[in-house]
Design a protein around this motif. Structure first.
Motif, PDB file in Angstrom:
ATOM      1  N   ASN A  27       0.738  -1.087  -0.016  1.00  0.00           N
ATOM      2  CA  ASN A  27       0.012   0.010   0.007  1.00  0.00           C
ATOM      3  C   ASN A  27       0.790   1.240   0.058  1.00  0.00           C
ATOM      4  O   ASN A  27       0.468   2.279  -0.625  1.00  0.00           O
ATOM      5  N   SER A  31       0.820   4.268  -2.876  1.00  0.00           N
ATOM      6  CA  SER A  31       0.584   5.716  -2.646  1.00  0.00           C
ATOM      7  C   SER A  31       1.928   6.376  -2.953  1.00  0.00           C
ATOM      8  O   SER A  31       1.739   7.929  -3.309  1.00  0.00           O
ATOM      9  N   SER A 105      -8.324   2.151   5.620  1.00  0.00           N
ATOM     10  CA  SER A 105      -8.999   3.479   5.185  1.00  0.00           C
ATOM     11  C   SER A 105      -9.267   4.554   6.117  1.00  0.00           C
ATOM     12  O   SER A 105      -8.907   5.666   5.791  1.00  0.00           O
ATOM     13  N   ASN A 109      -6.017   6.731   5.375  1.00  0.00           N
ATOM     14  CA  ASN A 109      -6.493   7.305   4.075  1.00  0.00           C
ATOM     15  C   ASN A 109      -7.833   8.148   4.316  1.00  0.00           C
ATOM     16  O   ASN A 109      -8.246   8.291   3.362  1.00  0.00           O
ATOM     17  N   SER A 111     -10.268  10.815   4.234  1.00  0.00           N
ATOM     18  CA  SER A 111     -10.561  12.345   3.757  1.00  0.00           C
ATOM     19  C   SER A 111     -11.796  12.766   3.734  1.00  0.00           C
ATOM     20  O   SER A 111     -12.318  13.600   2.611  1.00  0.00           O
ATOM     21  N   THR A 119     -13.317   5.139  -0.919  1.00  0.00           N
ATOM     22  CA  THR A 119     -12.057   4.899  -0.550  1.00  0.00           C
ATOM     23  C   THR A 119     -11.697   3.521  -0.051  1.00  0.00           C
ATOM     24  O   THR A 119     -10.890   2.797  -0.411  1.00  0.00           O
ATOM     25  N   ILE A 123      -9.518   0.513  -2.039  1.00  0.00           N
ATOM     26  CA  ILE A 123      -8.393  -0.086  -1.336  1.00  0.00           C
ATOM     27  C   ILE A 123      -8.354  -1.635  -1.387  1.00  0.00           C
ATOM     28  O   ILE A 123      -7.673  -2.413  -1.501  1.00  0.00           O
TER      29      ILE A 123
END
Length: 159
Positions: A27, A31, A105, A109, A111, A119, A123
Motif C-alpha cells: 500500500n 501511494s 482506510s 487514508n 479524507s 476509498t 483499497i
C-alpha cells in the motif's frame, strides 16, 4: 495445523506479521507511485497498530468463522489436507482483506466521511489480489514451514 491454544497464538502471530508487513509495503508503494527501498522502512511505523488489529480480528473472530465455514463445507475425512489448508487460507483472505482495508482506510487514508466507502472499496479491490497471491504462494507456505520446524516434536507426538 496448530494443535493447542499456545500453538494457535504463535501461528497467528507469525502469519499476521508476514501478511501485515507485506500488505503495508504494498500500500505504501502504491501511494508513493512505486516501490523503493524507503518503503520497507516506512512500513514499520504502521506495523504495531495494524498487527494488533489483525491479530485480534483473526484470533477472536475470523479464524473461528473460517473454520466453521470450512468444516461445514468439506468433510476432513474425505478431503486431502492441502485442500483444507487452501480453503482456510482463501477464506481468511476473503474476510480479513475487506476488514483490514477498512481499518487502513480510516487510519491512513481518511479524507472525509463522504469518501470513506469509496476509498475503502478502492483499497479493498486493489489489496485483494495481492493478499490472496501473497497468502497462497508465500506467507502461508513460509509460516507453515517455520511453524512445523518450531513445533516439530509436539506435532510428531500428536500424530
Amino acid at each position: 495445523m496448530p494443535k493447542t491454544k499456545f500453538q494457535d497464538v504463535i501461528f497467528t502471530i507469525m502469519m499476521v506479521i508476514l501478511m501485515v508487513y507485506a500488505m503495508i509495503c504494498y500500500n505504501i508503494a502504491i501511494s508513493m507511485g512505486g516501490l523503493s527501498n524507503q518503503v520497507f522502512l516506512m512500513a514499520f511505523s504502521e506495523m504495531p497498530i495494524m498487527c494488533a488489529v489483525a491479530f485480534v480480528l483473526e484470533f477472536l473472530v475470523v479464524g473461528r468463522v473460517v473454520k466453521n465455514i470450512t468444516f461445514k463445507t468439506i468433510d476432513p475425512a474425505k478431503t486431502q489436507p492441502i485442500f483444507i489448508t487452501l480453503m482456510i487460507s482463501a477464506l481468511t483472505v476473503c474476510f480479513m482483506c475487506p476488514v483490514m482495508s477498512f481499518v487502513a482506510s480510516v487510519l491512513f487514508n481518511y479524507s472525509g466521511a463522504d469518501k470513506i466507502v469509496s476509498t475503502w472499496l478502492q483499497i479493498t479491490v486493489m489489496n485483494f489480489p495481492m493478499a490472496m497471491f501473497w497468502q497462497l504462494c508465500y506467507a502461508g507456505p513460509i509460516v507453515r514451514k517455520i511453524f512445523r520446524t518450531i513445533f516439530k516434536k509436539q506435532l510428531a507426538k500428536d500424530k
